[in-house]
Design a protein around this motif. Structure first.
Motif, PDB file in Angstrom:
ATOM      1  N   LYS A 138       1.097  -0.049   1.450  1.00 51.44           N
ATOM      2  CA  LYS A 138      -0.250  -0.531   1.709  1.00 51.44           C
ATOM      3  C   LYS A 138      -1.232  -0.248   0.628  1.00 51.44           C
ATOM      4  CE  LYS A 138      -3.528  -0.076   5.620  1.00 51.44           C
ATOM      5  NZ  LYS A 138      -3.925   0.243   6.713  1.00 51.44           N
ATOM      6  N   TYR A 139      -1.239   1.018   0.340  1.00 49.46           N
ATOM      7  CA  TYR A 139      -2.333   1.715  -0.715  1.00 49.46           C
ATOM      8  C   TYR A 139      -1.966   1.004  -1.797  1.00 49.46           C
ATOM      9  CZ  TYR A 139      -4.581   4.634  -3.877  1.00 49.46           C
ATOM     10  OH  TYR A 139      -5.425   5.302  -4.891  1.00 49.46           O
ATOM     11  N   GLN A 140      -0.756   0.734  -2.386  1.00 50.70           N
ATOM     12  CA  GLN A 140      -0.711  -0.020  -3.602  1.00 50.70           C
ATOM     13  C   GLN A 140      -1.452  -1.484  -3.593  1.00 50.70           C
ATOM     14  OE1 GLN A 140       3.464   0.459  -4.241  1.00 50.70           O
ATOM     15  NE2 GLN A 140       3.075   2.100  -5.666  1.00 50.70           N
ATOM     16  N   THR A 141      -0.865  -1.939  -2.478  1.00 49.77           N
ATOM     17  CA  THR A 141      -1.629  -3.495  -2.143  1.00 49.77           C
ATOM     18  C   THR A 141      -2.799  -3.558  -2.116  1.00 49.77           C
ATOM     19  OG1 THR A 141       0.524  -4.042  -1.016  1.00 49.77           O
ATOM     20  CG2 THR A 141      -1.435  -5.530  -0.746  1.00 49.77           C
ATOM     21  N   GLU A 142      -3.735  -2.544  -1.667  1.00 45.01           N
ATOM     22  CA  GLU A 142      -4.923  -2.489  -1.484  1.00 45.01           C
ATOM     23  C   GLU A 142      -5.869  -2.107  -2.629  1.00 45.01           C
ATOM     24  OE1 GLU A 142      -5.904  -0.364   1.928  1.00 45.01           O
ATOM     25  OE2 GLU A 142      -5.169  -1.843   3.598  1.00 45.01           O
ATOM     26  N   HIS A 143      -5.227  -1.277  -3.452  1.00 41.87           N
ATOM     27  CA  HIS A 143      -5.892  -0.589  -4.557  1.00 41.87           C
ATOM     28  C   HIS A 143      -5.456  -0.831  -5.979  1.00 41.87           C
ATOM     29  CE1 HIS A 143      -6.792   1.759  -1.370  1.00 41.87           C
ATOM     30  NE2 HIS A 143      -8.146   2.218  -1.939  1.00 41.87           N
ATOM     31  N   SER A 145      -5.954  -3.451  -8.086  1.00 45.42           N
ATOM     32  CA  SER A 145      -6.640  -3.785  -9.362  1.00 45.42           C
ATOM     33  C   SER A 145      -7.374  -2.430  -9.570  1.00 45.42           C
ATOM     34  CB  SER A 145      -7.610  -4.730  -8.806  1.00 45.42           C
ATOM     35  OG  SER A 145      -7.043  -6.058  -8.352  1.00 45.42           O
ATOM     36  N   GLU A 146      -7.677  -1.654  -8.750  1.00 45.53           N
ATOM     37  CA  GLU A 146      -8.510  -0.504  -9.292  1.00 45.53           C
ATOM     38  C   GLU A 146      -7.522   0.383  -9.949  1.00 45.53           C
ATOM     39  OE1 GLU A 146     -10.614   3.252  -7.071  1.00 45.53           O
ATOM     40  OE2 GLU A 146      -9.417   1.872  -5.671  1.00 45.53           O
ATOM     41  N   ASP A 166      -5.909  10.180  -3.229  1.00 45.89           N
ATOM     42  CA  ASP A 166      -6.058   9.302  -2.410  1.00 45.89           C
ATOM     43  C   ASP A 166      -5.123   9.297  -0.977  1.00 45.89           C
ATOM     44  OD1 ASP A 166      -8.508   8.777  -3.610  1.00 45.89           O
ATOM     45  OD2 ASP A 166      -7.514   6.591  -4.199  1.00 45.89           O
TER      46      ASP A 166
END
Length: 210
Positions: A138-143, A145-146, A166
């Protein structure tokens, strides 16, 4: 006066009989209690001091602690991750043994057997990977681009510290919750204690067969 002397003789006789009733097992019990105290504190170095050098029954604990130490590298993971890892490690050890009671202490030749009734967490049958994998994905998907931007501008190490920092609280929080919710099991441990100068050391720890 005769009555007083007779009473004194009776008391001395009782004291003598008590002294002959068997050797004190306080030292042996104290060693086993120290074992559980050090285990609860996660202090494997001190725990090793109450065991013989060839006691292979504590190898798993030593290996587990060594693997935890890998998570305490601030240069690799960052301070936030290390702090959360330490909280998790402390909780894992503190909650491992719920309660214990010394059942009996028996002489076995030159050695002693200390039988302990133990209620402990069944860490062997919990799944820590499924929920943590979901958190990571979930974290990789949401972040994504950042993270790509940090990687390009600051390098891989900066990106990894960002990821670890994080996710640390959520991941270790989920793992702690899972371990605290582990089933309690009742078992019995048999400690073999051998003489060591004027003290005793644990040479073997056996768990009662189910």
């Amino acid at each position: 006066m005769k009555k007083i002397l007779k009473l004194a003789m009776c008391l001395l006789t009782v004291v003598g009989l008590s002294a002959c009733g068997g050797a004190s097992t306080e030292k042996q019990e104290a060693v086993v209690k120290s074992f559980f105290d050090y285990l609860k504190a996660g202090d494997i170095e001190k725990l090793s001091t109450v065991c013989t050098e060839d006691n292979g029954d504590v190898d798993d604990l030593v290996s587990m602690m060594a693997s935890f130490e890998e998570l305490q590298d601030v240069a690799t993971y960052g301070q936030t991750f290390v702090d959360e890892a330490n909280k998790f490690i402390d909780s894992a050890f503190q909650n491992y043994v719920t309660s214990y009671e010394i059942n009996s202490v028996e002489e076995d030749g030159d050695n002693y057997l200390v039988i302990v009734d133990v209620k402990m967490k069944d860490y062997d049958n919990i799944d820590l990977s499924s929920e943590t994998n979901d958190i990571v994905e979930k974290y990789q998907t949401e972040h994504l681009s950042e993270l790509q931007e940090i990687y390009l501008s600051q390098g891989e190490q900066a990106m990894m510290e960002k990821i670890f920092g994080d996710m640390a609280t959520e991941i270790f929080g989920a793992m702690t919750k899972e371990m605290e919710g582990a089933k309690d099991i009742d078992t019995q441990l048999r400690f073999t204690l051998v003489p060591n100068e004027d003290n005793w050391l644990i040479s073997k720890i056996e768990q009662k067969s189910e």
